[in-house]
Design an enzyme around this catalytic site. Structure first.
Site, PDB file in Angstrom:
ATOM      1  N   SER A 186      22.848  21.410  54.598  1.00  0.00           N
ATOM      2  CA  SER A 186      21.702  20.733  53.976  1.00  0.00           C
ATOM      3  C   SER A 186      22.148  19.559  53.096  1.00  0.00           C
ATOM      4  CB  SER A 186      20.843  21.720  53.179  1.00  0.00           C
ATOM      5  OG  SER A 186      21.497  22.133  52.005  1.00  0.00           O
ATOM      6  N   ARG A 189      48.007  27.766  55.420  1.00  0.00           N
ATOM      7  CA  ARG A 189      47.074  26.797  54.833  1.00  0.00           C
ATOM      8  C   ARG A 189      47.600  25.380  55.003  1.00  0.00           C
ATOM      9  NH1 ARG A 189      42.885  28.871  52.012  1.00  0.00           N
ATOM     10  NH2 ARG A 189      43.150  30.956  51.209  1.00  0.00           N
ATOM     11  N   ASN A 227      33.176  16.918  45.585  1.00  0.00           N
ATOM     12  CA  ASN A 227      32.628  18.217  45.976  1.00  0.00           C
ATOM     13  C   ASN A 227      31.307  18.426  45.246  1.00  0.00           C
ATOM     14  OD1 ASN A 227      32.576  20.877  47.109  1.00  0.00           O
ATOM     15  ND2 ASN A 227      33.305  21.707  45.150  1.00  0.00           N
ATOM     16  N   HIS A 241      29.015  21.527  43.730  1.00  0.00           N
ATOM     17  CA  HIS A 241      29.170  22.945  43.384  1.00  0.00           C
ATOM     18  C   HIS A 241      27.895  23.442  42.708  1.00  0.00           C
ATOM     19  CE1 HIS A 241      31.202  26.664  42.394  1.00  0.00           C
ATOM     20  NE2 HIS A 241      30.671  26.569  41.194  1.00  0.00           N
ATOM     21  N   LEU A 287      40.615  24.907  41.568  1.00  0.00           N
ATOM     22  CA  LEU A 287      39.382  25.176  42.320  1.00  0.00           C
ATOM     23  C   LEU A 287      38.116  24.936  41.480  1.00  0.00           C
ATOM     24  CD1 LEU A 287      38.228  26.390  45.030  1.00  0.00           C
ATOM     25  CD2 LEU A 287      38.068  28.538  43.769  1.00  0.00           C
ATOM     26  N   ASP A 288      37.218  24.107  42.018  1.00  0.00           N
ATOM     27  CA  ASP A 288      35.941  23.805  41.361  1.00  0.00           C
ATOM     28  C   ASP A 288      36.096  23.229  39.952  1.00  0.00           C
ATOM     29  OD1 ASP A 288      34.517  24.617  43.613  1.00  0.00           O
ATOM     30  OD2 ASP A 288      34.410  26.693  42.928  1.00  0.00           O
TER      31      ASP A 288
HETATM   32  C1  GRF Z   1      25.765  24.402  48.416  1.00  0.00           C
HETATM   33  O1  GRF Z   1      25.109  25.250  47.534  1.00  0.00           O
HETATM   34  C2  GRF Z   1      26.941  23.732  47.755  1.00  0.00           C
HETATM   35  O2  GRF Z   1      26.734  23.497  46.400  1.00  0.00           O
HETATM   36  C3  GRF Z   1      28.026  24.750  47.942  1.00  0.00           C
HETATM   37  O3  GRF Z   1      27.813  25.287  49.215  1.00  0.00           O
HETATM   38  C4  GRF Z   1      26.439  25.163  49.564  1.00  0.00           C
HETATM   39  C5  GRF Z   1      26.388  24.393  50.847  1.00  0.00           C
HETATM   40  O4  GRF Z   1      25.094  24.277  51.351  1.00  0.00           O
HETATM   41  N1  GRF Z   1      29.331  24.143  47.758  1.00  0.00           N
HETATM   42  P1  GRF Z   1      24.806  23.304  52.581  1.00  0.00           P
HETATM   43  O5  GRF Z   1      25.740  23.718  53.698  1.00  0.00           O
HETATM   44  O6  GRF Z   1      25.058  21.902  52.115  1.00  0.00           O
HETATM   45  O7  GRF Z   1      23.370  23.544  52.925  1.00  0.00           O
END
Ligand code: GRF
Length: 206
Positions: free
Chosen positions: A13, A59, A101, A103, A138-139
């Protein structure tokens, strides 16, 4: 010039939001062959590829193959959009200051998974999402934009997820546009936007 490569693992999305905003996405890469976001890429005529982490013993080997695919498109920016793999320090370094990214929490609170459940369990009154530059932590990493929403008494993890996702779709395209327009300045680990101070969105709507 098409200049963003988007990495996904699932629904897509956020990818959809980037495309709807008319951002120049040159390719979509998924680590999972069944990711629904691949169909979104196809619908928009954007080339997509699958680099399955299961095909690699380490990895490092996976990240090398991924980097090779990304670099075929010489993107200015790599945008992680629900990409569910932990990246190696070498990979992160290669795209340093040009990988974003999204999050689903107000970082640095709640890095990792299940952010909405954890927010409810902690009783926070404010929740939201963050766009940040990717670092080896991470994040974590310099925060470009955040959207905040109030947590209501009747909220569930699902209702929070829905309202937060709506805001993800607002701030991610905005942050990517800022990056492509050369407006982001990282200084001592914090990000400012040239000529713009709207790095925070607050959404109080139901
Ligand atoms: C989202 O909530 C994003 O913040 C997280 O993973 C989810 C991905 O959703 N990292 P989509 O695949 O973009 O719908």
């Amino acid at each position: 010039m098409r200049s963003v490569v988007v990495l996904i693992s699932g629904r897509g999305s956020n990818l959809q939001a980037l495309l709807d905003a008319g951002l120049p996405v040159s390719a979509v890469i998924s680590n999972l062959p069944g990711a629904a976001g691949l169909a979104i890429a196809a619908k928009h005529g954007v080339p997509s590829r699958v680099v399955s982490h299961k095909d690699f013993a380490s990895r490092e080997a996976f990240d090398d193959a991924l980097a090779k695919e990304i670099d075929r498109y010489s993107p200015r920016l790599v945008a992680l959009a629900g990409f569910m793999r932990v990246l190696t320090p070498g990979f992160v370094q290669r795209y340093r200051d040009r990988m974003l990214n999204i999050h689903p929490s107000l970082l640095p609170a709640f890095p990792g998974l299940n952010t909405h459940q954890r927010a409810l369990a902690e009783g926070v009154k404010l929740h939201g999402c963050s766009v940040h530059f990717v670092t080896a932590d991470l994040d974590h990493g310099p925060i470009v934009a955040q959207a905040a929403i109030p947590v209501r008494r009747e909220d569930t993890a699902a209702s929070l997820a829905l309202r937060v996702l709506k805001q993800e779709h607002v701030i991610y395209p905005r942050a990517v546009r800022w990056f492509l327009d050369g407006k982001l300045v990282i200084e001592s680990g914090t990000v400012s936007v040239k000529g713009n101070d709207a790095q925070l969105v607050f959404d109080d709507s139901p």
